[in-house]
Design an enzyme around this catalytic site. Structure first.
Site, PDB file in Angstrom:
ATOM      1  N   ASP A 171     -29.372  37.253  47.355  1.00  0.00           N
ATOM      2  CA  ASP A 171     -28.858  37.083  48.949  1.00  0.00           C
ATOM      3  C   ASP A 171     -28.780  35.500  49.359  1.00  0.00           C
ATOM      4  O   ASP A 171     -28.293  35.411  50.559  1.00  0.00           O
ATOM      5  CB  ASP A 171     -30.196  37.534  49.751  1.00  0.00           C
ATOM      6  CG  ASP A 171     -30.412  39.056  49.605  1.00  0.00           C
ATOM      7  OD1 ASP A 171     -29.436  39.670  49.296  1.00  0.00           O
ATOM      8  OD2 ASP A 171     -31.471  39.568  49.742  1.00  0.00           O
ATOM      9  N   ARG A 193      -5.040  52.892  53.978  1.00  0.00           N
ATOM     10  CA  ARG A 193      -6.406  53.149  54.469  1.00  0.00           C
ATOM     11  C   ARG A 193      -7.158  52.057  55.103  1.00  0.00           C
ATOM     12  O   ARG A 193      -6.589  51.021  54.636  1.00  0.00           O
ATOM     13  CB  ARG A 193      -7.227  53.864  53.546  1.00  0.00           C
ATOM     14  CG  ARG A 193      -6.747  55.251  53.003  1.00  0.00           C
ATOM     15  CD  ARG A 193      -7.482  55.866  52.003  1.00  0.00           C
ATOM     16  NE  ARG A 193      -7.160  57.470  51.769  1.00  0.00           N
ATOM     17  CZ  ARG A 193      -7.308  57.857  50.606  1.00  0.00           C
ATOM     18  NH1 ARG A 193      -7.834  57.326  49.559  1.00  0.00           N
ATOM     19  NH2 ARG A 193      -7.194  59.172  50.499  1.00  0.00           N
ATOM     20  N   ALA A 229     -45.674  45.624  44.555  1.00  0.00           N
ATOM     21  CA  ALA A 229     -46.989  45.371  43.931  1.00  0.00           C
ATOM     22  C   ALA A 229     -47.768  43.972  44.383  1.00  0.00           C
ATOM     23  O   ALA A 229     -47.979  43.286  43.623  1.00  0.00           O
ATOM     24  CB  ALA A 229     -46.881  45.244  42.368  1.00  0.00           C
TER      25      ALA A 229
END
Length: 361
Positions: A139, A174, A75
């Site tokens: 962040d 893994r 927006a």
């Protein structure tokens, strides 16, 4: 005074704590009246998205994630997306925002968000609107402040995810590749990777070499415990390669930025050519943004919410609150338009490498 409050950009833990601190102090100490603007700047463009924001509205919201006002990262009133004749068209509706603020009788606007939200706030000030800002992002990449709220909670969530993946990685021997948010800054991946015991940490600031990552995995495969955990930022990329992108900027009307994602799969496909171990990719996605804020984020967000009222009282429009050396101060809104990055030669990276953790360089 009658003040509008909006939360823009992506959601993050601590927004409700900020709103609570702002309204409680503003009501008790200053006698201000608050208007909640819903869905970010959309609430100043579209009708019916503004409502009174009282102390009663803030009861019980301290531990809640998200934001009671809603938010939007699409927006931008200077490039507002509208659907016309079957096509998306971007229009400058900033004058409409100013008129709406007049209609609501606002003496000023408090904008809470990241660099996009605060950059828009700065441009609205240039058009004559009185605005102060509060920085937030998981962040932690805004250059105007040492830390943003939301980062600590996201770091805890990613660390817990890495802890949980250790057990299944070890059980099946893994290689677990964990894709972490952060866009072009590697703070979340770096600090979570350290806290979660990752064997390889790949961040945007240090483009990686696939052979260096392969060599690290092969060295581990000679040990009794040969599983590996790789923490990779969504903005990480191989040397000579490109960012992994889910959507181009033009595919997201009103945003003007690319949507990153897929770096984990890119890495896994590259590694599969060179290692025999099974590789699994986990994309944490919006798990990193949700849930109850940590105590540290609740405190920092509350401090920001309370301090912004000092800026209003002092008439320090076109400024935002920021954390510098442990103190909450005022800095120009224009500083929010820059982005911080991890220093590849900094202490944290240097110490991490000295422990044998690979950055793929």
């Amino acid at each position: 005074m009658r003040l509008g409050v909006l939360t823009g950009g992506g959601d993050c833990p601590g927004l409700n704590a900020l709103i609570r601190g702002l309204v409680k102090r503003g009501t008790h100490e200053f006698g201000h009246e608050f208007v909640g603007i819903e869905n970010g700047y959309m609430g100043l463009v579209e009708p019916g998205l503004a409502r009174p924001l009282t102390e009663d509205d803030t009861r019980g919201i301290l531990p809640k994630g998200g934001t009671i006002l809603g938010t939007s990262n699409k927006a931008n009133p200077f490039a507002y997306a509208t659907h016309e004749d079957g096509h998306w068209v971007e229009r400058d509706v900033s004058d409409q925002v100013l008129r709406r603020c007049e209609e609501l009788g606002l003496d000023g606007l408090i904008a809470v968000g990241g660099d996009g939200t605060l950059s828009i706030a700065h441009r609205l000030v240039e058009k004559g609107l009185k605005v102060v800002g509060c920085p937030k992002t998981i962040d932690n990449d805004l250059s105007g402040t040492d830390q943003t709220f939301g980062f600590d909670t996201a770091r805890l969530i990613v660390t817990e995810a890495l802890d949980r993946l250790h057990s299944t990685a070890e059980a099946h021997d893994r290689v677990m590749v964990v894709e972490i948010m952060g866009r072009h800054a590697g703070f979340l991946t770096l600090e979570s990777g350290i806290a979660g015991g990752a064997d390889v940490i790949l961040i945007p600031e240090i483009p990686y070499r696939v052979d260096a990552v392969v060599e690290k995995l092969r060295r581990r495969s000679t040990r009794r415990r040969s599983f590996s955990i790789i923490a990779i930022s969504e903005g990480a990329f191989p040397q000579g390669g490109e960012l992994a992108v889910l959507d181009a900027a033009e595919a997201i009307p009103g945003r003007g930025v690319v949507r990153l994602g897929g770096s984990g799969k890119v890495l896994a496909d590259l590694l599969a050519r060179h290692v025999e171990a099974e590789i699994r990719v986990t994309v944490l996605g919006h798990l990193q943004r949700g849930g109850s804020p940590s105590a540290a984020d609740r405190v920092l967000a509350t401090r920001y919410g309370c301090k912004v009222l000092d800026l209003v009282s002092a008439g320090q429009w076109d400024h935002m609150v920021a954390l510098r050396a442990g103190e909450i101060i005022a800095v120009p809104l224009s500083e929010s338009r820059k982005e911080r990055r991890v220093d590849p030669a900094g202490e944290l990276v240097r110490f991490t490498k000295s422990m044998g953790i690979s950055f793929g360089d």
